[in-house]
Write a protein that holds these residues in place. Sequence first.
Motif, PDB file in Angstrom:
ATOM      1  N   ARG A  60      -1.823   9.686  -3.669  1.00  0.00           N
ATOM      2  CA  ARG A  60      -1.290   8.370  -4.037  1.00  0.00           C
ATOM      3  C   ARG A  60      -2.269   7.256  -3.693  1.00  0.00           C
TER       4      ARG A  60
ATOM      5  N   ALA B 262      -4.024   4.679  -6.293  1.00  0.00           N
ATOM      6  CA  ALA B 262      -3.897   3.236  -6.107  1.00  0.00           C
ATOM      7  C   ALA B 262      -5.263   2.570  -6.092  1.00  0.00           C
TER       8      ALA B 262
ATOM      9  N   HIS C 151      -6.403  -0.256  -8.862  1.00  0.00           N
ATOM     10  CA  HIS C 151      -6.658  -1.638  -8.479  1.00  0.00           C
ATOM     11  C   HIS C 151      -8.135  -1.977  -8.409  1.00  0.00           C
TER      12      HIS C 151
ATOM     13  N   GLN D 200       0.834  -1.207   0.000  1.00  0.00           N
ATOM     14  CA  GLN D 200       0.000   0.000   0.000  1.00  0.00           C
ATOM     15  C   GLN D 200       0.868   1.255   0.000  1.00  0.00           C
ATOM     16  N   PRO D 201       0.411   2.333  -0.629  1.00  0.00           N
ATOM     17  CA  PRO D 201       1.108   3.612  -0.480  1.00  0.00           C
ATOM     18  C   PRO D 201       1.175   3.998   0.989  1.00  0.00           C
TER      19      PRO D 201
END
Length: 402
Positions: A386, A390, A394, A180-181
Motif C-alpha cells: 500500500r 501511494a 502521489h 498515509q497508509p
Amino acid sequence: MRVALLTWDYPPAPSGLSTAAREIAESLAEAGADVTVFTLDRVGRERVEGVTVAGIGLPPDGGLARLRRWGSAGHVAAPLAFRHAILADHARAPFDVVEATNWYAPAALLTGRRDLPLVTRSSTPAAFSRPPAGSLRDDLDGRAADALERRQARGSAGLIANTVEHGAVIARAYGLSGRQPEAVIGLSLPPEIAAAARGALYPEDEGPVRLLFVGRAEARKGFDALLAAVAILAEEARRGGVPAFVLDLVGVPATDLPADIPEAARACIRARGRMPAEDLADAYAKAHAVLAPSRYESFGLVYQEALAYGRPVVACAQDASARRFVGGPGAGPLAKEATGPALADVVRPLLADPALRRTYRTNALAAAGRFSREVLARETLDLYARAIAAAQAHGSARPHSR
C-alpha cells in the motif's frame, strides 16, 4: 520484494530494537522477501538466517563520527551514513521499499522518494525516554532529535504502530495528518525464546522469591518506582513481614544504581547489566515473577517474553499495552500508578502467596503466543504494498536520482 531495513543495532546485541529488527527481517525473509539489514553497530557484510546484514559502523576518526559528537547537529550524522549506504546499494540493485524505526530518525534523509518508498515502524519516541533538559544545550539537542523524528514520520509513505493506542500517541506526537497508509502490527518473539520458554519449568524450590526486571534505568520504565517499592518491601522483609526476595536487574549495571539506596534494599538487588540471550533465558526461567512497571510502552516485548515463560507480570495501569496484554488476560496485577507504594501494594501478595503466583502463571501461559512471524510478515508486506502504491500515485516532492 527487495527490502532495506535500517536499525541501530542487530543481534547478538541484546536490545529491544535489535530483537524487533531481527523478527521483522527474518519473518520477511521466511515469507520470500530479499532483506538487507543496515546496522551501525558493526562493519562488514554477512548472511544470517536468510538475511543480508550490512554493517556500516562509522570509523571513529571519520568525519561523520566526529559530527556525531556535536550537539544538535550531531543527530544528522547517522541519517547521512544510512542514506549513503542505502542509495549506494539501491543504485546497484533497486530496493522496493525501505523500513526504519522512528527512534532518533535514522531514515530522516530518505523521505519523499517515489523510487524508494519509506515505511516507518514506530517505537517509543525518543522524547519519552529522555530526562528533563538540564541545560540549554540539552534542550536544543532534544528539539533537534524530535524535529528529525517528525520529519521522518511525516515524510514516510507508510506507517506501522504496534497497537492502536500506540498509533494514536504517535499521531499526536508528530502531528500526523492521517492520510498515509498505516497498519497496526504486533511483534513476534524469536523462535529460540519461544522454544526455551516452552521448556522452562516454574521454580518451586525453597528460598527467596526471585523477581526479575528487564530494561533500562529510566523513568519511562518505572525504574524509580521499582527502587522505591523494593526499599519498602526490603524493610518489611527485614522485619519478617513478607518473605525474603531478590531482584535481578537485567540491562542495568551497578553504576546505574543511585548511591542513596537503603542498605536493606541494596542487599536484595543484583544489578546484572546487559547479558547474552542464553543468560537472559536462564534469568526468566529462574524468576518467580517479572516486574515491568513501565509508564509507557509502544508494545512491550518484555510483557510478551514473560507471558511466554508463564511468569506473573507486575505492570502499571498507566501503560495501555500493560492493560491490554497483562491486565486483560489476568496475567498479573497492575499497580494503579508508577509509584513505590502502589507497586509495593501489588507485589506484596505475590511474595506471600505461591498459589496466587501459580494462578497468574496459568493465565500468562494462556495469553502467550498470540503473535507469530507468519502474521508479522503477511501484514507487513501488505502495508509495504500500500505504501509503494501511494508513493507511485502521489509522486515525490521533487525528482531524485538513484
